[in-house]
Design a protein around this motif. Structure first.
Motif, mmCIF file in Angstrom:
data_model
loop_
_atom_site.group_PDB
_atom_site.id
_atom_site.type_symbol
_atom_site.label_atom_id
_atom_site.label_comp_id
_atom_site.label_asym_id
_atom_site.label_seq_id
_atom_site.Cartn_x
_atom_site.Cartn_y
_atom_site.Cartn_z
ATOM 1 N N CYS A 259 29.829 36.554 33.154
ATOM 2 C CA CYS A 259 29.671 37.987 33.413
ATOM 3 C C CYS A 259 30.161 38.287 34.822
ATOM 4 C CB CYS A 259 28.208 38.390 33.248
ATOM 5 S SG CYS A 259 27.869 40.094 33.718
ATOM 6 N N ARG A 260 30.878 39.391 34.972
ATOM 7 C CA ARG A 260 31.422 39.806 36.260
ATOM 8 C C ARG A 260 31.157 41.300 36.459
ATOM 9 N NH1 ARG A 260 37.920 39.716 37.819
ATOM 10 N NH2 ARG A 260 37.857 41.470 39.289
ATOM 11 N N LEU A 261 30.794 41.663 37.691
ATOM 12 C CA LEU A 261 30.543 43.060 38.033
ATOM 13 C C LEU A 261 31.166 43.311 39.401
ATOM 14 C CD1 LEU A 261 28.964 45.494 36.810
ATOM 15 C CD2 LEU A 261 27.061 44.842 38.298
ATOM 16 N N ASP A 262 31.979 44.346 39.522
ATOM 17 C CA ASP A 262 32.590 44.635 40.817
ATOM 18 C C ASP A 262 32.652 46.138 41.067
ATOM 19 O OD1 ASP A 262 34.559 45.110 38.943
ATOM 20 O OD2 ASP A 262 35.777 43.407 39.522
ATOM 21 N N ASP A 263 32.805 46.482 42.339
ATOM 22 C CA ASP A 263 32.861 47.885 42.724
ATOM 23 C C ASP A 263 34.292 48.276 43.083
ATOM 24 O OD1 ASP A 263 33.208 46.616 45.126
ATOM 25 O OD2 ASP A 263 31.417 47.430 46.098
ATOM 26 N N SER A 264 34.482 49.551 43.421
ATOM 27 C CA SER A 264 35.828 50.058 43.680
ATOM 28 C C SER A 264 36.445 49.421 44.921
ATOM 29 C CB SER A 264 35.795 51.580 43.826
ATOM 30 O OG SER A 264 34.909 51.969 44.860
ATOM 31 N N ARG A 265 35.623 49.061 45.920
ATOM 32 C CA ARG A 265 36.175 48.425 47.112
ATOM 33 C C ARG A 265 36.793 47.068 46.770
ATOM 34 N NH1 ARG A 265 32.929 46.790 52.724
ATOM 35 N NH2 ARG A 265 34.459 45.246 53.426
ATOM 36 N N PHE A 277 29.996 40.264 41.975
ATOM 37 C CA PHE A 277 28.873 39.597 41.318
ATOM 38 C C PHE A 277 29.398 38.765 40.159
ATOM 39 C CE2 PHE A 277 25.857 39.573 37.756
ATOM 40 C CZ PHE A 277 24.787 38.924 38.349
ATOM 41 N N ASN A 278 28.978 37.505 40.091
ATOM 42 C CA ASN A 278 29.370 36.595 39.013
ATOM 43 C C ASN A 278 28.144 35.825 38.548
ATOM 44 O OD1 ASN A 278 32.521 36.706 39.500
ATOM 45 N ND2 ASN A 278 31.587 36.316 41.492
ATOM 46 N N THR A 279 28.027 35.672 37.251
ATOM 47 C CA THR A 279 26.940 34.860 36.720
ATOM 48 C C THR A 279 27.348 34.290 35.370
ATOM 49 O OG1 THR A 279 24.553 34.812 36.298
ATOM 50 C CG2 THR A 279 25.760 36.715 35.462
ATOM 51 N N GLN A 280 26.632 33.239 34.964
ATOM 52 C CA GLN A 280 26.861 32.622 33.656
ATOM 53 C C GLN A 280 25.584 32.746 32.834
ATOM 54 O OE1 GLN A 280 28.104 28.640 34.746
ATOM 55 N NE2 GLN A 280 30.275 29.217 34.646
ATOM 56 N N LEU A 281 25.765 33.158 31.596
ATOM 57 C CA LEU A 281 24.646 33.345 30.678
ATOM 58 C C LEU A 281 24.815 32.394 29.509
ATOM 59 C CD1 LEU A 281 24.850 37.250 30.642
ATOM 60 C CD2 LEU A 281 23.271 35.870 32.005
ATOM 61 N N VAL A 282 23.742 31.733 29.111
ATOM 62 C CA VAL A 282 23.777 30.810 27.977
ATOM 63 C C VAL A 282 23.243 31.532 26.750
ATOM 64 C CG1 VAL A 282 22.986 28.620 27.039
ATOM 65 C CG2 VAL A 282 23.510 28.804 29.491
ATOM 66 N N LYS A 299 23.470 42.605 46.154
ATOM 67 C CA LYS A 299 23.479 41.672 47.279
ATOM 68 C C LYS A 299 24.527 40.554 47.117
ATOM 69 C CE LYS A 299 18.476 42.308 47.792
ATOM 70 N NZ LYS A 299 17.157 41.628 47.676
ATOM 71 N N ALA A 300 25.208 40.533 45.978
ATOM 72 C CA ALA A 300 26.091 39.404 45.669
ATOM 73 C C ALA A 300 27.318 39.300 46.565
ATOM 74 C CB ALA A 300 26.513 39.469 44.201
ATOM 75 N N PRO A 301 28.041 40.374 46.906
ATOM 76 C CA PRO A 301 29.251 40.215 47.729
ATOM 77 C C PRO A 301 28.922 39.609 49.098
ATOM 78 C CG PRO A 301 29.214 42.375 46.692
ATOM 79 C CD PRO A 301 27.873 41.776 46.455
ATOM 80 N N LYS A 302 29.693 38.653 49.516
ATOM 81 C CA LYS A 302 29.455 37.969 50.784
ATOM 82 C C LYS A 302 29.790 38.887 51.959
ATOM 83 C CE LYS A 302 30.559 33.690 53.247
ATOM 84 N NZ LYS A 302 31.360 32.425 53.225
ATOM 85 N N GLY A 303 28.807 39.079 52.847
ATOM 86 C CA GLY A 303 29.025 39.864 54.048
ATOM 87 C C GLY A 303 28.894 41.360 53.876
ATOM 88 N N MET A 306 27.273 45.547 47.563
ATOM 89 C CA MET A 306 28.089 46.226 46.561
ATOM 90 C C MET A 306 27.731 47.709 46.542
ATOM 91 S SD MET A 306 28.530 45.340 42.487
ATOM 92 C CE MET A 306 29.203 43.721 42.864
ATOM 93 N N ASP A 307 28.749 48.547 46.417
ATOM 94 C CA ASP A 307 28.550 49.997 46.379
ATOM 95 C C ASP A 307 28.149 50.397 44.958
ATOM 96 O OD1 ASP A 307 28.572 52.717 46.577
ATOM 97 O OD2 ASP A 307 30.619 52.880 47.342
ATOM 98 N N MET A 308 26.845 50.574 44.745
ATOM 99 C CA MET A 308 26.354 50.847 43.393
ATOM 100 C C MET A 308 26.682 52.265 42.904
ATOM 101 S SD MET A 308 25.276 47.899 42.838
ATOM 102 C CE MET A 308 24.615 48.124 41.182
ATOM 103 N N SER A 309 27.158 53.091 43.803
ATOM 104 C CA SER A 309 27.573 54.433 43.386
ATOM 105 C C SER A 309 29.034 54.477 42.968
ATOM 106 C CB SER A 309 27.325 55.443 44.515
ATOM 107 O OG SER A 309 28.082 55.119 45.662
#
Length: 335
Positions: A259-265, A277-282, A299-303, A306-309
């Motif tokens: 699973c991957r989730l990313d913002d516009s930036r 954001f990256n995760t593995q689901l079984v 909180k996943a992006p380093k430094g 993530m812009d949730m809007s």
């Protein structure tokens, strides 16, 4: 009636005709300027890969407008050819010149920005030509010719409706997506499939369903990475805690789903793996009701956070499967 009212107001019919003629001349003379202004937009600007579907389809309709104006401009020049060419040859040139111009533009697009010539664009170019010719045709005297022209006009309007259909369909689904939010995709309508990248891998399914009357059958291949991405949806997820969805695993054993989730930036800067954001689901066999903690995703992006809007995409994929398989996806929503 218009002429009578003008005469009653003290304006002669001849004066009105002169005004109409002047307006007609102004419009005709402005067409070359519009064509010059519009030409660069075939090569620069326009919607991007992540733009709304309605904006993409509306932009594509510009082909009809541009080549309609081009043909309309050429019809104004046709009187200059009257002495040298027969009516049939003038008509052939009115068709041929814009069509060849469209082919040249398509080839130049490939040379300038690598965009491959598309049959859809050529269809829209030709439709623009056809609409002007059949509605700006020279007067026809014979009843058979008038009947033929009527058929051509009806056919061109049908083709115009076909060209407008993708825009209508996308606007309708975008409106539905906003009304049903925070449900992102429940697959109760086929239009929801177009919200996903690689939509050709999805099919509406009524046999294996977790919620409502339909789910989506997701066909996966043996490619190194095979999956689908939700691209078209309301992007402001601020204030929601969970992203929930259900996946059916048809295998007899567990399956690892990424699973991957990313913002516009992240999309705009083409950020690294650690910037999303990256995760593995079984997945166990059968239905799996899954949830992603959006506070953790934020909180996943380093430094940075993530812009949730401005969430840009949500991807589900598998890696290097030994054989093709189909998963079933249902009820993707926030809460």
């Amino acid at each position: 009636m218009f002429m009578v009212r003008c005469e009653r107001a003290g304006v002669s019919g001849a004066a009105v005709q002169r005004q109409v003629s002047a307006l007609h001349t102004l419009v005709r003379r402005s067409i070359p300027v519009l064509l010059v202004i519009g030409l660069p937009f075939f090569f620069v600007g326009g919607p991007g890969f992540y733009s709304a579907r309605s904006r993409v389809h509306l932009w594509d309709l510009g082909h009809i407008l541009y080549f309609g104006l081009f043909t309309l401009w050429l019809t104004g020049l046709a009187s200059d050819w009257q002495a040298a060419l027969s009516r049939g040859r003038r008509l052939a040139l009115l068709v041929l010149l814009p069509f060849v111009a469209g082919l040249i533009i398509e080839c130049l697009q490939f040379a300038v920005n690598g965009r491959r010539p598309g049959m859809d664009d050529l269809f829209r170019n030709t439709l623009g030509i056809l609409l002007v010719l059949v509605f700006q045709c020279w007067p026809l005297q014979e009843s058979r010719q008038r009947l033929c022209l009527g058929v051509l006009r009806a056919a061109s309007l049908v083709l115009l409706c076909c060209a407008l259909w993708p825009l209508f369909r996308s606007v309708r689904d975008e409106d539905r997506a906003w009304r049903e939010f925070p449900v992102l995709a429940d697959f109760e309508s086929k239009g929801e499939l177009s919200r996903w990248y690689h939509a050709n891998q999805l099919r509406q399914e009524k046999g294996i369903v977790r919620h409502g009357s339909c789910s989506a059958r997701v066909q996966l291949s043996t490619a190194r990475i095979s999956g689908v991405t939700l691209l078209h949806f309301p992007h402001d997820w601020h204030g929601y805690r969970w992203l929930r969805f259900s996946v059916y695993n048809p295998l007899n054993g567990p399956l690892e789903l990424n699973c991957r989730l990313d913002d516009s930036r992240h999309r705009r800067t083409h950020g690294p793996y650690s910037d999303r954001f990256n995760t593995q689901l079984v997945l166990r066999p059968g239905w799996n009701d899954l949830a992603i903690d959006l506070e953790e995703a934020e909180k996943a992006p380093k430094g940075r956070r993530m812009d949730m809007s401005h969430i840009a995409g949500f991807s589900l994929f598998v890696v290097q499967q030994k054989a093709p398989l189909a998963l079933f996806l249902d009820h993707v929503h926030l809460n």
